[in-house]
Design a protein around this motif. Sequence first.
Motif, PDB file in Angstrom:
ATOM      1  N   LEU A  79     -64.489 -15.650  29.043  1.00 31.61           N
ATOM      2  CA  LEU A  79     -64.740 -16.485  30.216  1.00 31.61           C
ATOM      3  C   LEU A  79     -64.804 -15.603  31.450  1.00 31.61           C
ATOM      4  CD1 LEU A  79     -62.428 -19.632  29.799  1.00 31.61           C
ATOM      5  CD2 LEU A  79     -64.897 -19.513  29.573  1.00 31.61           C
ATOM      6  N   LEU A  80     -65.774 -15.879  32.302  1.00 34.77           N
ATOM      7  CA  LEU A  80     -65.894 -15.163  33.572  1.00 34.77           C
ATOM      8  C   LEU A  80     -65.192 -15.953  34.665  1.00 34.77           C
ATOM      9  CD1 LEU A  80     -69.652 -14.067  33.403  1.00 34.77           C
ATOM     10  CD2 LEU A  80     -67.628 -12.795  32.689  1.00 34.77           C
TER      11      LEU A  80
ATOM     12  N   LEU B 167     -69.322 -18.383  30.340  1.00 36.69           N
ATOM     13  CA  LEU B 167     -69.116 -17.318  29.367  1.00 36.69           C
ATOM     14  C   LEU B 167     -69.979 -16.123  29.725  1.00 36.69           C
ATOM     15  CD1 LEU B 167     -69.150 -19.221  25.957  1.00 36.69           C
ATOM     16  CD2 LEU B 167     -67.172 -18.410  27.249  1.00 36.69           C
ATOM     17  N   GLY B 168     -69.439 -14.948  29.456  1.00 35.84           N
ATOM     18  CA  GLY B 168     -70.198 -13.742  29.743  1.00 35.84           C
ATOM     19  C   GLY B 168     -69.989 -12.673  28.688  1.00 35.84           C
ATOM     20  N   ILE B 169     -70.923 -11.741  28.664  1.00 38.29           N
ATOM     21  CA  ILE B 169     -70.802 -10.558  27.811  1.00 38.29           C
ATOM     22  C   ILE B 169     -70.242  -9.447  28.685  1.00 38.29           C
ATOM     23  CG2 ILE B 169     -72.023  -9.002  26.254  1.00 38.29           C
ATOM     24  CD1 ILE B 169     -74.382 -10.981  26.369  1.00 38.29           C
ATOM     25  N   ILE B 170     -69.183  -8.793  28.232  1.00 36.03           N
ATOM     26  CA  ILE B 170     -68.610  -7.707  29.026  1.00 36.03           C
ATOM     27  C   ILE B 170     -68.647  -6.392  28.256  1.00 36.03           C
ATOM     28  CG2 ILE B 170     -67.102  -9.251  30.338  1.00 36.03           C
ATOM     29  CD1 ILE B 170     -64.749  -8.207  28.576  1.00 36.03           C
ATOM     30  N   SER B 171     -68.781  -5.318  29.009  1.00 34.14           N
ATOM     31  CA  SER B 171     -68.683  -3.967  28.454  1.00 34.14           C
ATOM     32  C   SER B 171     -67.888  -3.125  29.444  1.00 34.14           C
ATOM     33  CB  SER B 171     -70.077  -3.368  28.232  1.00 34.14           C
ATOM     34  OG  SER B 171     -70.811  -3.345  29.436  1.00 34.14           O
ATOM     35  N   ALA B 172     -67.279  -2.061  28.948  1.00 37.65           N
ATOM     36  CA  ALA B 172     -66.492  -1.202  29.824  1.00 37.65           C
ATOM     37  C   ALA B 172     -67.400  -0.507  30.829  1.00 37.65           C
ATOM     38  CB  ALA B 172     -65.714  -0.179  29.004  1.00 37.65           C
TER      39      ALA B 172
ATOM     40  N   HIS C 115     -73.347 -21.329  31.010  1.00 34.15           N
ATOM     41  CA  HIS C 115     -72.675 -21.978  32.138  1.00 34.15           C
ATOM     42  C   HIS C 115     -72.673 -23.483  31.870  1.00 34.15           C
ATOM     43  CE1 HIS C 115     -71.727 -21.887  36.659  1.00 34.15           C
ATOM     44  NE2 HIS C 115     -71.441 -23.099  36.210  1.00 34.15           N
ATOM     45  N   GLN C 116     -71.504 -24.015  31.526  1.00 36.85           N
ATOM     46  CA  GLN C 116     -71.369 -25.442  31.244  1.00 36.85           C
ATOM     47  C   GLN C 116     -70.178 -25.996  32.019  1.00 36.85           C
ATOM     48  OE1 GLN C 116     -70.997 -26.019  27.011  1.00 36.85           O
ATOM     49  NE2 GLN C 116     -73.108 -25.387  26.608  1.00 36.85           N
TER      50      GLN C 116
END
Length: 294
Positions: A147-148, A266-271, A162-163
């Motif tokens: 979650l962002l 919701l998001g995709i995260i990377s370092a 995004h909901q």
Amino acid sequence: MDIRQLQYFIEVARQRSYTKAAQTLHVTQPTLSKMVKNLEEELEVTLIDRSAKRIALTDAGEIVFEQAQKVVNSIEDLSISLYDTMNVKKGRITIGLPPVISTLFFPRIIAEFQQQFPDVTISLTEVGAQRVEEKVLEGEVDLGFVLLPVDENKFDSIEFVHQEIKLLVHKSHPLAKRDVIDLIELKKDPFLLLSKEFTLNSRTIEVCIEEGFTPQIAYESSQWDFIVGMVSKNLGVTLMPEQIGRRVMDPDVRMVNLSKPFPWVLGIISAKNRYMPYATKEFIKTVQGLHEGW
């Protein structure tokens, strides 16, 4: 030592002829002879017995011929592997995500991606969102789905869903027939929440407190379908993403809108500042391409 020296020597050893080897390699015979001679000088051994009419390898030449083939084959394999990697024909992606997200979205995501890139391996680690962030930072997974928002100093993030959060209640609940309710109307209801390792747990509590009450938590579970099952038995109420609400087929459960939108992003995260492999970049493109369909 030049790789061409090995390639030229290998061809001479195979053909047992400078003339034939030169024709195969599309070089002049003097050039070929010079390359082989340079190799001998560099290795300080004689590789070819030039005293006979037909070319013959010395003992040292036989050893170099055997080992040179391995070296050249390894370099060719390296080039092929790099090409496959850069063109996403091969690769491995490790992903951390909460079970809720894996259930809702990943069958479709994986099916779409592997249709395009069948030889890329995807490894999933299902843990709560907080642990996902830790695994991304520690390098245990390439990507995380959470979650962002997240800490922008630590992560790069891309939104993909995004909901709104919806209320799920039993059909006999006084609010079940309403189109919209105020969250404060649930202050006396027992709440059924995802476990504390899930960000939605703390977000739900925060939003309720902002609306003027602390929710009475009756049960917590890591399985959203178990929570919905308890709602269907009239054991409490829950707040869940709209995507889950739409999946509920139980006729005893109703989905109701909240008067103040409670976003579920919701998001995709990377370092941050970490190298991202080609396969991982293509995976992100696939997810973004599916964005409109959620």
